[in-house]
Design a protein around this motif. Structure first.
Motif, PDB file in Angstrom:
ATOM      1  N   PRO A  57      59.394  32.560  17.747  1.00  0.00           N
ATOM      2  CA  PRO A  57      59.196  33.217  19.044  1.00  0.00           C
ATOM      3  C   PRO A  57      58.271  32.397  19.953  1.00  0.00           C
ATOM      4  CG  PRO A  57      58.012  34.390  17.316  1.00  0.00           C
ATOM      5  CD  PRO A  57      58.786  33.296  16.648  1.00  0.00           C
ATOM      6  N   VAL A  58      58.782  32.034  21.128  1.00  0.00           N
ATOM      7  CA  VAL A  58      58.048  31.241  22.115  1.00  0.00           C
ATOM      8  C   VAL A  58      58.246  31.894  23.474  1.00  0.00           C
ATOM      9  CG1 VAL A  58      57.869  28.992  23.245  1.00  0.00           C
ATOM     10  CG2 VAL A  58      58.416  29.108  20.824  1.00  0.00           C
ATOM     11  N   SER A  59      57.155  32.085  24.227  1.00  0.00           N
ATOM     12  CA  SER A  59      57.287  32.622  25.586  1.00  0.00           C
ATOM     13  C   SER A  59      56.325  31.898  26.512  1.00  0.00           C
ATOM     14  CB  SER A  59      57.042  34.128  25.623  1.00  0.00           C
ATOM     15  OG  SER A  59      55.709  34.422  25.275  1.00  0.00           O
ATOM     16  N   TRP A  60      56.675  31.880  27.811  1.00  0.00           N
ATOM     17  CA  TRP A  60      55.883  31.227  28.842  1.00  0.00           C
ATOM     18  C   TRP A  60      55.476  32.254  29.883  1.00  0.00           C
ATOM     19  CZ3 TRP A  60      54.778  26.050  28.614  1.00  0.00           C
ATOM     20  CH2 TRP A  60      55.539  25.282  27.742  1.00  0.00           C
ATOM     21  N   THR A  61      54.252  32.132  30.386  1.00  0.00           N
ATOM     22  CA  THR A  61      53.768  32.957  31.483  1.00  0.00           C
ATOM     23  C   THR A  61      53.025  32.058  32.443  1.00  0.00           C
ATOM     24  OG1 THR A  61      53.411  34.776  29.932  1.00  0.00           O
ATOM     25  CG2 THR A  61      52.407  34.991  32.087  1.00  0.00           C
ATOM     26  N   GLN A  62      53.286  32.215  33.743  1.00  0.00           N
ATOM     27  CA  GLN A  62      52.567  31.441  34.756  1.00  0.00           C
ATOM     28  C   GLN A  62      51.512  32.319  35.404  1.00  0.00           C
ATOM     29  OE1 GLN A  62      54.861  29.034  37.507  1.00  0.00           O
ATOM     30  NE2 GLN A  62      53.495  29.625  39.143  1.00  0.00           N
ATOM     31  N   LEU A  63      50.280  31.820  35.471  1.00  0.00           N
ATOM     32  CA  LEU A  63      49.170  32.544  36.068  1.00  0.00           C
ATOM     33  C   LEU A  63      48.665  31.758  37.263  1.00  0.00           C
ATOM     34  CD1 LEU A  63      47.284  33.143  32.719  1.00  0.00           C
ATOM     35  CD2 LEU A  63      48.759  34.764  33.879  1.00  0.00           C
ATOM     36  N   ASP A  64      48.482  32.425  38.394  1.00  0.00           N
ATOM     37  CA  ASP A  64      47.896  31.788  39.572  1.00  0.00           C
ATOM     38  C   ASP A  64      46.417  32.122  39.592  1.00  0.00           C
ATOM     39  OD1 ASP A  64      50.171  30.541  40.629  1.00  0.00           O
ATOM     40  OD2 ASP A  64      50.845  32.423  41.509  1.00  0.00           O
ATOM     41  N   ILE A  65      45.590  31.118  39.375  1.00  0.00           N
ATOM     42  CA  ILE A  65      44.142  31.287  39.354  1.00  0.00           C
ATOM     43  C   ILE A  65      43.591  30.613  40.601  1.00  0.00           C
ATOM     44  CG2 ILE A  65      42.022  30.844  38.073  1.00  0.00           C
ATOM     45  CD1 ILE A  65      44.051  32.544  36.553  1.00  0.00           C
ATOM     46  N   GLY A  66      42.826  31.358  41.385  1.00  0.00           N
ATOM     47  CA  GLY A  66      42.275  30.770  42.591  1.00  0.00           C
ATOM     48  C   GLY A  66      41.207  31.645  43.190  1.00  0.00           C
ATOM     49  N   ASP A  67      40.562  31.129  44.206  1.00  0.00           N
ATOM     50  CA  ASP A  67      39.494  31.843  44.891  1.00  0.00           C
ATOM     51  C   ASP A  67      40.088  32.592  46.071  1.00  0.00           C
ATOM     52  OD1 ASP A  67      36.365  30.835  46.463  1.00  0.00           O
ATOM     53  OD2 ASP A  67      37.137  32.790  45.934  1.00  0.00           O
ATOM     54  N   SER A  68      40.108  33.927  45.982  1.00  0.00           N
ATOM     55  CA  SER A  68      40.658  34.720  47.082  1.00  0.00           C
ATOM     56  C   SER A  68      39.587  35.080  48.095  1.00  0.00           C
ATOM     57  CB  SER A  68      41.330  35.986  46.547  1.00  0.00           C
ATOM     58  OG  SER A  68      40.370  36.818  45.945  1.00  0.00           O
ATOM     59  N   GLY A  69      38.305  34.854  47.747  1.00  0.00           N
ATOM     60  CA  GLY A  69      37.223  35.092  48.691  1.00  0.00           C
ATOM     61  C   GLY A  69      36.764  36.531  48.785  1.00  0.00           C
ATOM     62  N   ASP A  70      37.267  37.442  47.936  1.00  0.00           N
ATOM     63  CA  ASP A  70      36.798  38.818  48.044  1.00  0.00           C
ATOM     64  C   ASP A  70      35.499  38.978  47.258  1.00  0.00           C
ATOM     65  OD1 ASP A  70      37.478  40.572  45.397  1.00  0.00           O
ATOM     66  OD2 ASP A  70      38.949  38.966  45.643  1.00  0.00           O
ATOM     67  N   ALA A  71      34.690  39.946  47.633  1.00  0.00           N
ATOM     68  CA  ALA A  71      33.356  40.122  47.063  1.00  0.00           C
ATOM     69  C   ALA A  71      33.355  40.950  45.786  1.00  0.00           C
ATOM     70  CB  ALA A  71      32.452  40.793  48.093  1.00  0.00           C
ATOM     71  N   SER A  72      34.496  41.444  45.339  1.00  0.00           N
ATOM     72  CA  SER A  72      34.524  42.316  44.168  1.00  0.00           C
ATOM     73  C   SER A  72      34.358  41.560  42.864  1.00  0.00           C
ATOM     74  CB  SER A  72      35.834  43.113  44.139  1.00  0.00           C
ATOM     75  OG  SER A  72      36.922  42.246  43.904  1.00  0.00           O
ATOM     76  N   GLY A  73      34.479  40.244  42.896  1.00  0.00           N
ATOM     77  CA  GLY A  73      34.328  39.451  41.684  1.00  0.00           C
ATOM     78  C   GLY A  73      35.642  39.167  40.994  1.00  0.00           C
ATOM     79  N   THR A  74      36.727  39.778  41.421  1.00  0.00           N
ATOM     80  CA  THR A  74      38.019  39.468  40.848  1.00  0.00           C
ATOM     81  C   THR A  74      38.660  38.376  41.666  1.00  0.00           C
ATOM     82  OG1 THR A  74      39.142  41.154  42.155  1.00  0.00           O
ATOM     83  CG2 THR A  74      38.333  41.820  39.978  1.00  0.00           C
ATOM     84  N   SER A  75      39.370  37.497  41.007  1.00  0.00           N
ATOM     85  CA  SER A  75      39.955  36.383  41.734  1.00  0.00           C
ATOM     86  C   SER A  75      41.346  36.688  42.270  1.00  0.00           C
ATOM     87  CB  SER A  75      40.014  35.140  40.842  1.00  0.00           C
ATOM     88  OG  SER A  75      40.810  35.392  39.714  1.00  0.00           O
ATOM     89  N   SER A  76      41.993  37.726  41.757  1.00  0.00           N
ATOM     90  CA  SER A  76      43.362  37.980  42.191  1.00  0.00           C
ATOM     91  C   SER A  76      43.471  39.109  43.200  1.00  0.00           C
ATOM     92  CB  SER A  76      44.242  38.307  40.986  1.00  0.00           C
ATOM     93  OG  SER A  76      43.833  39.527  40.417  1.00  0.00           O
ATOM     94  N   GLY A  77      42.569  40.071  43.168  1.00  0.00           N
ATOM     95  CA  GLY A  77      42.634  41.208  44.061  1.00  0.00           C
ATOM     96  C   GLY A  77      43.768  42.157  43.727  1.00  0.00           C
ATOM     97  N   GLN A  78      44.371  41.998  42.523  1.00  0.00           N
ATOM     98  CA  GLN A  78      45.481  42.834  42.138  1.00  0.00           C
ATOM     99  C   GLN A  78      45.004  43.970  41.258  1.00  0.00           C
ATOM    100  OE1 GLN A  78      48.103  40.081  40.282  1.00  0.00           O
ATOM    101  NE2 GLN A  78      48.759  39.170  42.197  1.00  0.00           N
ATOM    102  N   ASP A  79      45.831  44.988  41.136  1.00  0.00           N
ATOM    103  CA  ASP A  79      45.539  46.157  40.321  1.00  0.00           C
ATOM    104  C   ASP A  79      45.404  45.741  38.855  1.00  0.00           C
ATOM    105  OD1 ASP A  79      45.375  48.608  39.142  1.00  0.00           O
ATOM    106  OD2 ASP A  79      47.298  49.352  39.889  1.00  0.00           O
ATOM    107  N   PRO A  80      44.304  46.122  38.175  1.00  0.00           N
ATOM    108  CA  PRO A  80      44.113  45.743  36.772  1.00  0.00           C
ATOM    109  C   PRO A  80      45.208  46.277  35.858  1.00  0.00           C
ATOM    110  CG  PRO A  80      42.118  46.765  37.651  1.00  0.00           C
ATOM    111  CD  PRO A  80      43.164  46.847  38.704  1.00  0.00           C
ATOM    112  N   ASP A  81      45.857  47.393  36.227  1.00  0.00           N
ATOM    113  CA  ASP A  81      46.935  47.931  35.402  1.00  0.00           C
ATOM    114  C   ASP A  81      48.127  46.993  35.348  1.00  0.00           C
ATOM    115  OD1 ASP A  81      45.466  50.182  34.827  1.00  0.00           O
ATOM    116  OD2 ASP A  81      46.302  51.328  36.507  1.00  0.00           O
TER     117      ASP A  81
END
Length: 90
Positions: A57-81
């Motif tokens: 079993p092999v799988s690939w996932t692409q993650l976009d990691i970057g600085d979104s500039g928001d003050a909440s400390g999360t880099s994606s600003g997306q819903d944790p769910d």
């Protein structure tokens, strides 16, 4: 910055972009009945050799990691769910 997560037999490996050549090497090893492929490290180091074989079993996932500039400390600003465990329903 794009980071790729390669999951092989339940173990995660994080890889820098681009990964096209690595994907081709893994596919060739599997199509050839099995073989070792060197997985490069995300940051410095020698990498790791993994034996790929048909049926593994092999799988690939692409993650976009970057600085979104928001003050909440999360880099994606997306819903944790959105990042819930995909295997929780198993």
């Amino acid at each position: 910055m794009k980071i790729h997560r390669l999951t092989v037999d339940g173990k995660d490996y994080f890889l820098p972009d681009p990964i096209d050549e690595l994907r081709a090497q893994i596919l060739a090893a599997i199509q050839g009945g099995g073989g070792y492929v060197t997985i490069p490290p995300l940051r410095g180091g020698p990498g790791i050799d993994i034996l790929f074989s048909p049926g593994m079993p092999v799988s690939w996932t692409q993650l976009d990691i970057g600085d979104s500039g928001d003050a909440s400390g999360t880099s994606s600003g997306q819903d944790p769910d959105e990042f819930a465990d995909p295997y929780s329903s198993l």
